[in-house]
Design an enzyme around this catalytic site. Structure first.
Site, PDB file in Angstrom:
ATOM      1  N   CYS A   1       0.820  -1.215   0.000  1.00 25.07           N
ATOM      2  CA  CYS A   1       0.000   0.000   0.000  1.00 25.07           C
ATOM      3  C   CYS A   1       0.853   1.264   0.000  1.00 25.07           C
ATOM      4  CB  CYS A   1      -0.899   0.019   1.236  1.00 25.07           C
ATOM      5  SG  CYS A   1      -2.173  -1.244   1.243  1.00 25.07           S
TER       6      CYS A   1
ATOM      7  N   GLU B   1       4.476  -1.999  12.288  1.00 22.47           N
ATOM      8  CA  GLU B   1       3.398  -2.852  11.786  1.00 22.47           C
ATOM      9  C   GLU B   1       3.939  -4.241  11.437  1.00 22.47           C
ATOM     10  OE1 GLU B   1       1.958  -3.008   7.993  1.00 22.47           O
ATOM     11  OE2 GLU B   1       3.261  -1.510   7.095  1.00 22.47           O
TER      12      GLU B   1
ATOM     13  N   MET C   1      -5.911  -7.736   4.642  1.00 25.55           N
ATOM     14  CA  MET C   1      -6.324  -6.440   5.179  1.00 25.55           C
ATOM     15  C   MET C   1      -7.792  -6.461   5.590  1.00 25.55           C
ATOM     16  SD  MET C   1      -3.840  -4.046   5.105  1.00 25.55           S
ATOM     17  CE  MET C   1      -4.288  -2.436   4.480  1.00 25.55           C
TER      18      MET C   1
END
Length: 437
Positions: A60, A123, A200
């Site tokens: 992303c 993350e 996701m």
């Protein structure tokens, strides 16, 4: 005639790409390489002269091309040209790209895998994405990138095991749900639609459930997949086309599919909010799933992945101390990788040493009798076994020398000895027989 040491061109390592730090989302989505076309793109690039290895990491927040070959300048040029072509921007896209070489490229990938370069510092998803990029690129991976990505994955695991960098909000879905909670105050009585059943999407549903959302609909183009993914998450499955027609019945929409084009358009939203509270749409996909013109509709609030920055900044400040500990781990592994790269300079010298030693042993064994066919096989095998044991120590010493900053100069000074130019006497069978008596 003694052999000479053949030296391969120096291995060059280059990383070319862009990220959320260098380009806005409308540019990043132009460079995104989906899984379907990534393999063909990499294969075409490695077919170019000068490119021997390639791995592409496309997420992303970044599209980065890691290249190994004989010349850094050539790798940089070819990588930039290929990325600009895929973006459709041509030469105009070049200004968004950044290039890192050698140790800087190594350090960058280690930071990426450790979560230090992520929009959400720490993350955990990025490590799986790096592993996936490495796995998908395996046909085009050689020794340089194999060692690099194996080391990067080790670094990512070590950073998360030895620091608390992953504490708190550490995922884009988590940050998006946090933003939604700030907008609504509470998600307990809200109806939520999640478009996307990949990693996701699943993570988004889990975050929503933790925040108290009870009515969560999970939509996919494939109804069977929506049913299969929704069941363990306690969500309600929907077909995407049905979900887009039912936007008037939800309060929050989160989009996170791998679609290469926006599919949620103004026509799906216009008129759907009559008599209802405003609609909040969180588009956390790249390329974006929602047409930006949706934001122009009254009572609709559209946020994309770049709008999460204020949530992210607070989480980053809270983990600054852990970042410093992670940086120290990364630097240790960068040093290890650089030492390995330098040790590869010893490969030609080690081959030359072993070839010279084997030639000397073969000469001595051949002198054992006038006919090589009469040579005792046991003697030959014993000689080779003894040779391997004798050469183990010198081989390690040569590799240790190669890791030094002056390693190449040391290897050059050793070259005459390694290729057998030292004085040696060839014994004739008669001399050997005379010594026996």
């Amino acid at each position: 005639m003694p052999e000479t040491i053949s030296r391969s061109p120096a291995d060059a390592l280059v990383a070319v790409g862009l990220s959320h730090r260098t380009a806005p989302i409308d540019v990043r989505e132009r460079f995104a390489l989906g899984e379907r076309r990534r393999a063909e793109w990499v294969e075409n690039l490695t077919a170019r002269p000068g490119v021997s290895e390639c791995v592409v990491l496309s997420t992303c927040n970044r599209t980065e091309c890691y290249l190994a070959g004989s010349d850094a300048e050539t790798l940089d040029r070819l990588g930039r040209e290929a990325l600009c072509r895929v973006s459709g921007l041509g030469a105009a896209g070049d200004s968004y790209l950044a290039t890192l070489e050698g140790a800087s490229a190594v350090r960058h990938l280690f930071r990426v895998t450790g979560g230090l370069e992520s929009l959400i510092v720490g993350e955990p998803q990025i490590q799986g994405q790096v592993r996936g990029a490495y796995r998908d690129g395996r046909p085009m991976v050689g020794p340089v990138l194999h060692r690099l990505f194996q080391s990067a994955l080790e670094v990512g695991g070590r950073v998360r095991a030895d620091t608390s960098i992953a504490s708190g909000v550490t995922s884009i879905p988590g940050a998006a749900v946090g933003l939604a909670r700030k907008v609504f105050g509470s998600l307990d009585d809200r109806s939520v639609l999640v478009l996307g059943t990949g990693d996701m999407g699943r993570l988004t549903v889990q975050c929503l459930k933790r925040e108290g959302a009870r009515r969560v609909f999970l939509a996919s183009r494939d109804p069977a997949r929506a049913e299969r993914v929704s069941r363990p998450l306690d969500a309600f499955p929907m077909r995407r086309s049905t979900a887009l027609e039912a936007l008037g019945r939800v309060d929050l929409v989160v989009t996170c599919t791998e679609s290469e084009a926006a599919f949620l358009r103004a026509g799906h939203v216009r008129g759907s909010r009559t008599g209802r509270a405003p609609l909040v749409i969180l588009d956390i996909a790249v390329p974006r799933n929602v047409d930006p013109r949706v934001a122009e509709i009254p009572d609709v609030f559209l946020y994309n992945i770049d709008d999460l920055r204020h949530v992210v900044d607070r989480a980053r400040a809270a983990r600054e101390y852990e970042r410093e500990r992670a940086e120290a781990i990364i630097e240790r592994h960068v040093a290890k990788y650089r030492a390995w790269r330098r040790s590869r300079r010893a490969d030609p010298a080690v081959r030359a040493l072993r070839n010279t030693a084997r030639r000397l042993v073969a000469d001595a064994v051949a002198a054992h009798g006038p006919d090589p066919d009469d040579t005792d096989e046991a003697l030959r095998l014993a000689s080779q076994a003894a040779l391997n044991k004798v050469l183990h120590g010198p081989t390690r010493a040569i590799r240790w020398l190669a890791e030094r900053s002056d390693g190449e100069a040391c290897l050059r000074r050793m070259e005459p000895w390694l290729v057998g130019e030292v004085r040696r006497e060839r014994m004739s069978p008669k001399k050997v027989e005379g010594r026996r008596t």
